[in-house]
Design an enzyme around this catalytic site. Structure first.
Site, PDB file in Angstrom:
ATOM      1  N   HIS A 119     -42.666  32.936-123.423  1.00  0.00           N
ATOM      2  CA  HIS A 119     -41.483  33.077-123.453  1.00  0.00           C
ATOM      3  C   HIS A 119     -41.145  33.143-125.586  1.00  0.00           C
ATOM      4  O   HIS A 119     -40.080  33.700-125.449  1.00  0.00           O
ATOM      5  CB  HIS A 119     -39.744  32.154-122.433  1.00  0.00           C
ATOM      6  CG  HIS A 119     -40.432  32.278-121.457  1.00  0.00           C
ATOM      7  ND1 HIS A 119     -39.817  32.084-120.541  1.00  0.00           N
ATOM      8  CD2 HIS A 119     -41.351  33.249-120.460  1.00  0.00           C
ATOM      9  CE1 HIS A 119     -40.134  32.241-118.780  1.00  0.00           C
ATOM     10  NE2 HIS A 119     -40.508  32.751-119.035  1.00  0.00           N
ATOM     11  N   ASN A 217     -40.710  15.756-112.436  1.00  0.00           N
ATOM     12  CA  ASN A 217     -39.533  16.098-112.253  1.00  0.00           C
ATOM     13  C   ASN A 217     -39.187  14.975-111.544  1.00  0.00           C
ATOM     14  O   ASN A 217     -38.955  15.027-111.033  1.00  0.00           O
ATOM     15  CB  ASN A 217     -39.613  17.454-111.724  1.00  0.00           C
ATOM     16  CG  ASN A 217     -38.138  18.339-112.341  1.00  0.00           C
ATOM     17  OD1 ASN A 217     -37.288  18.211-111.876  1.00  0.00           O
ATOM     18  ND2 ASN A 217     -38.373  19.842-112.860  1.00  0.00           N
TER      19      ASN A 217
HETATM   20  C1  BJW Z   1     -36.162  17.421-116.036  1.00  0.00           C
HETATM   21  C2  BJW Z   1     -35.488  16.640-116.618  1.00  0.00           C
HETATM   22  C3  BJW Z   1     -36.076  15.780-117.761  1.00  0.00           C
HETATM   23  C4  BJW Z   1     -34.073  17.824-116.378  1.00  0.00           C
HETATM   24  N1  BJW Z   1     -37.655  15.170-117.169  1.00  0.00           N
HETATM   25  N2  BJW Z   1     -37.553  17.159-115.989  1.00  0.00           N
HETATM   26  C5  BJW Z   1     -41.633  37.356-108.607  1.00  0.00           C
HETATM   27  C6  BJW Z   1     -41.130  37.160-107.973  1.00  0.00           C
HETATM   28  C7  BJW Z   1     -39.747  37.209-108.226  1.00  0.00           C
HETATM   29  C8  BJW Z   1     -39.268  37.924-109.505  1.00  0.00           C
HETATM   30  C9  BJW Z   1     -39.934  38.249-110.138  1.00  0.00           C
HETATM   31  C10 BJW Z   1     -41.294  37.656-110.318  1.00  0.00           C
HETATM   32  N3  BJW Z   1     -41.985  38.517-111.071  1.00  0.00           N
HETATM   33  C11 BJW Z   1     -40.831  38.649-112.096  1.00  0.00           C
HETATM   34  C12 BJW Z   1     -40.286  38.806-111.227  1.00  0.00           C
HETATM   35  C13 BJW Z   1     -38.031  38.975-112.333  1.00  0.00           C
HETATM   36  C14 BJW Z   1     -37.971  37.884-112.850  1.00  0.00           C
HETATM   37  C15 BJW Z   1     -38.155  36.663-111.715  1.00  0.00           C
HETATM   38  O1  BJW Z   1     -38.974  35.555-112.292  1.00  0.00           O
HETATM   39  N4  BJW Z   1     -36.817  36.351-111.471  1.00  0.00           N
HETATM   40  C16 BJW Z   1     -36.621  35.023-110.469  1.00  0.00           C
HETATM   41  C17 BJW Z   1     -35.169  34.295-111.315  1.00  0.00           C
HETATM   42  C18 BJW Z   1     -35.828  35.429-109.953  1.00  0.00           C
HETATM   43  N5  BJW Z   1     -39.469  37.347-114.206  1.00  0.00           N
HETATM   44  C19 BJW Z   1     -39.151  37.699-115.214  1.00  0.00           C
HETATM   45  O2  BJW Z   1     -38.566  39.140-115.075  1.00  0.00           O
HETATM   46  C20 BJW Z   1     -40.273  37.962-116.558  1.00  0.00           C
HETATM   47  N6  BJW Z   1     -40.769  39.013-116.348  1.00  0.00           N
HETATM   48  C21 BJW Z   1     -41.814  40.123-116.182  1.00  0.00           C
HETATM   49  O3  BJW Z   1     -42.070  39.262-114.898  1.00  0.00           O
HETATM   50  O4  BJW Z   1     -41.849  41.423-116.482  1.00  0.00           O
HETATM   51  C22 BJW Z   1     -43.224  41.607-115.730  1.00  0.00           C
HETATM   52  C23 BJW Z   1     -41.839  42.815-114.948  1.00  0.00           C
HETATM   53  C24 BJW Z   1     -40.950  43.420-115.778  1.00  0.00           C
HETATM   54  C25 BJW Z   1     -40.346  44.183-114.743  1.00  0.00           C
HETATM   55  C26 BJW Z   1     -40.198  44.081-113.353  1.00  0.00           C
HETATM   56  C27 BJW Z   1     -41.141  43.586-112.791  1.00  0.00           C
HETATM   57  C28 BJW Z   1     -41.969  42.373-113.354  1.00  0.00           C
HETATM   58  C29 BJW Z   1     -39.939  37.481-117.871  1.00  0.00           C
HETATM   59  C30 BJW Z   1     -38.650  36.534-117.465  1.00  0.00           C
HETATM   60  C31 BJW Z   1     -38.311  35.747-118.697  1.00  0.00           C
HETATM   61  C32 BJW Z   1     -37.438  34.313-118.895  1.00  0.00           C
HETATM   62  N7  BJW Z   1     -36.755  34.417-119.758  1.00  0.00           N
HETATM   63  C33 BJW Z   1     -35.541  32.894-119.827  1.00  0.00           C
HETATM   64  C34 BJW Z   1     -35.112  33.118-121.210  1.00  0.00           C
HETATM   65  C35 BJW Z   1     -35.823  33.137-122.693  1.00  0.00           C
HETATM   66  C36 BJW Z   1     -35.001  33.518-123.403  1.00  0.00           C
HETATM   67  C37 BJW Z   1     -33.858  32.333-123.506  1.00  0.00           C
HETATM   68  O5  BJW Z   1     -34.125  31.088-123.534  1.00  0.00           O
HETATM   69  O6  BJW Z   1     -32.824  31.996-123.340  1.00  0.00           O
HETATM   70  O7  BJW Z   1     -37.012  32.304-119.898  1.00  0.00           O
HETATM   71  S1  BJW Z   1     -35.441  32.401-118.146  1.00  0.00           S
HETATM   72  C38 BJW Z   1     -35.318  31.157-118.048  1.00  0.00           C
HETATM   73  O8  BJW Z   1     -35.806  30.285-116.906  1.00  0.00           O
HETATM   74  C39 BJW Z   1     -35.712  31.042-119.935  1.00  0.00           C
HETATM   75  C40 BJW Z   1     -37.008  29.735-118.737  1.00  0.00           C
HETATM   76  O9  BJW Z   1     -38.045  29.487-119.681  1.00  0.00           O
HETATM   77  C41 BJW Z   1     -36.770  30.312-117.518  1.00  0.00           C
HETATM   78  C42 BJW Z   1     -37.214  29.148-116.793  1.00  0.00           C
HETATM   79  O10 BJW Z   1     -36.841  27.703-116.807  1.00  0.00           O
HETATM   80  P1  BJW Z   1     -36.779  26.003-116.977  1.00  0.00           P
HETATM   81  O11 BJW Z   1     -37.765  26.411-117.767  1.00  0.00           O
HETATM   82  O12 BJW Z   1     -37.675  26.088-115.199  1.00  0.00           O
HETATM   83  O13 BJW Z   1     -35.328  25.783-116.695  1.00  0.00           O
HETATM   84  P2  BJW Z   1     -34.387  25.186-115.931  1.00  0.00           P
HETATM   85  O14 BJW Z   1     -33.274  24.577-116.122  1.00  0.00           O
HETATM   86  O15 BJW Z   1     -34.239  25.919-114.703  1.00  0.00           O
HETATM   87  O16 BJW Z   1     -35.252  23.908-114.305  1.00  0.00           O
HETATM   88  C43 BJW Z   1     -35.118  22.780-115.892  1.00  0.00           C
HETATM   89  C44 BJW Z   1     -35.809  21.639-114.454  1.00  0.00           C
HETATM   90  O17 BJW Z   1     -35.845  20.264-115.431  1.00  0.00           O
HETATM   91  C45 BJW Z   1     -35.622  20.876-113.433  1.00  0.00           C
HETATM   92  O18 BJW Z   1     -36.164  21.248-112.477  1.00  0.00           O
HETATM   93  C46 BJW Z   1     -34.622  19.739-114.002  1.00  0.00           C
HETATM   94  O19 BJW Z   1     -34.815  18.725-111.931  1.00  0.00           O
HETATM   95  C47 BJW Z   1     -35.528  18.852-114.447  1.00  0.00           C
HETATM   96  N8  BJW Z   1     -35.519  17.793-115.575  1.00  0.00           N
HETATM   97  N9  BJW Z   1     -34.221  16.913-116.910  1.00  0.00           N
HETATM   98  C48 BJW Z   1     -38.211  16.368-116.450  1.00  0.00           C
HETATM   99  N10 BJW Z   1     -36.151  14.411-117.908  1.00  0.00           N
END
Ligand code: BJW
Ligand code: ZN
Length: 252
Positions: A119, A217
């Site tokens: 990302h 997690n």
């Molecule tokens: C601990 C802890 C401790 C706490 N120890 N653990 C297929 C199906 C459905 C939807 C889609 C699909 N394919 C694509 C999509 C659309 C979309 C998507 O996924 N949507 C879903 C939400 C449904 N994806 C996209 O748009 C992606 N692009 C793409 O697929 O391009 C092709 C395409 C284009 C056009 C149309 C269709 C397809 C791009 C995704 C980009 C994500 N960007 C972000 C922002 C980045 C910039 C920024 O930083 O601002 O990335 S969103 C945000 O979420 C960020 C993160 O990297 C990402 C994941 O989040 P993460 O890291 O999992 O964090 P949390 O907060 O969710 O979880 C934290 C966890 O830690 C929790 O579980 C806690 O319990 C745990 N925890 N303390 C261990 N101490």
């Protein structure tokens, strides 16, 4: 002492290749808020408002200001015991690839050798129009003056080098992540809610290809039903314990 199986330690000690998908939770213990936890970044800001290109074009100054705030937070943060343990685990396995969704640079700073950034990286900025890299100081000066940051060369808007919803991931990163996933005998999913695609598909694909998959997690995730083992502990506790157990197995 975090609870994990002997099978996981054996599989890690004997693995030819290990892949680790990380998310915001691994950096939580460095003081960087996660996205979806209570008190996460998006409790205060609506993600759909800030993390897509339309929102940026609607209100570039707000989005640039939010990213500047987060960049400063990340620059002041330090890698924690979880990041360091992953870097140190490299000494005990033949190959270890870190596939990260995080934009905070902390795996690089912890010394991990292979870091695949799905990302992007919040420490970098570039011009939307001419693609030239932009200095953080250009953004800082504009935000302090209360105007959107623009490219000194072409006046285009400057954006963070991160991947927003609806945007393609960097193709070379996806290719490398795919390759590391197919090679992996063991796949760890650490600190991610595993709800954002395509990142969330890597552990599932690894398991379909025969890898042993474990998540670390404190909470359940989008892939809990699809992993071999769930370690319900913070990454900063589980990863050092796992490193020590694998080290004990491989050295003695
Ligand atoms: C601990 C802890 C401790 C706490 N120890 N653990 C297929 C199906 C459905 C939807 C889609 C699909 N394919 C694509 C999509 C659309 C979309 C998507 O996924 N949507 C879903 C939400 C449904 N994806 C996209 O748009 C992606 N692009 C793409 O697929 O391009 C092709 C395409 C284009 C056009 C149309 C269709 C397809 C791009 C995704 C980009 C994500 N960007 C972000 C922002 C980045 C910039 C920024 O930083 O601002 O990335 S969103 C945000 O979420 C960020 C993160 O990297 C990402 C994941 O989040 P993460 O890291 O999992 O964090 P949390 O907060 O969710 O979880 C934290 C966890 O830690 C929790 O579980 C806690 O319990 C745990 N925890 N303390 C261990 N101490
Ligand atoms: Zn430009």
């Amino acid at each position: 002492m975090p609870d994990f199986s002997d099978t996981l330690v054996d599989r890690l000690a004997g693995a030819d290749a290990v892949a680790v998908l990380t998310g915001a939770g691994i950096s939580a213990e460095s003081g960087i808020p996660t996205f979806r936890d209570p008190d996460g970044l998006w409790e205060k800001f609506d993600p759909q408002e800030l993390a897509n290109v339309e929102a940026f074009l609607d209100n570039p100054e707000l989005v640039q200001g939010w990213y500047r705030h987060r960049r400063q937070l990340v620059e002041e943060a330090e890698p924690n015991a979880g990041h360091r343990a992953l870097a140190e685990l490299e000494a005990h396995v033949s190959e270890l690839s870190v596939i990260t969704q995080n934009v905070d640079d902390l795996h690089n700073r912890a010394g991990s050798g292979t870091v695949i950034e799905l990302h992007g990286n919040i420490t970098r900025n570039y011009c939307m129009d001419c693609d030239r890299p932009a200095e953080p100081e250009t953004v800082d000066a504009a935000i302090q003056d209360g105007r959107p940051a623009r490219c000194p060369e072409c006046d285009g808007l400057i954006r963070p080098d991160v991947v927003w919803f609806g945007e393609m991931l960097p193709p070379d990163a996806v290719e490398r992540a795919d390759a590391a996933t197919s090679r992996a005998d063991v796949f760890l999913s650490v600190g991610t809610s595993a709800v954002v695609y395509p990142a969330a598909q890597f552990p599932v694909e690894a398991r379909a290809g025969g890898a042993y998959v474990a998540e670390i997690n404190p909470d359940t995730t989008g892939i809990t039903d699809e992993v071999d083992e769930s370690i319900r502990a913070p990454a900063g506790e589980a990863l050092p314990a796992l490193r020590d157990a694998v080290s004990a197995r491989t050295t003695g």
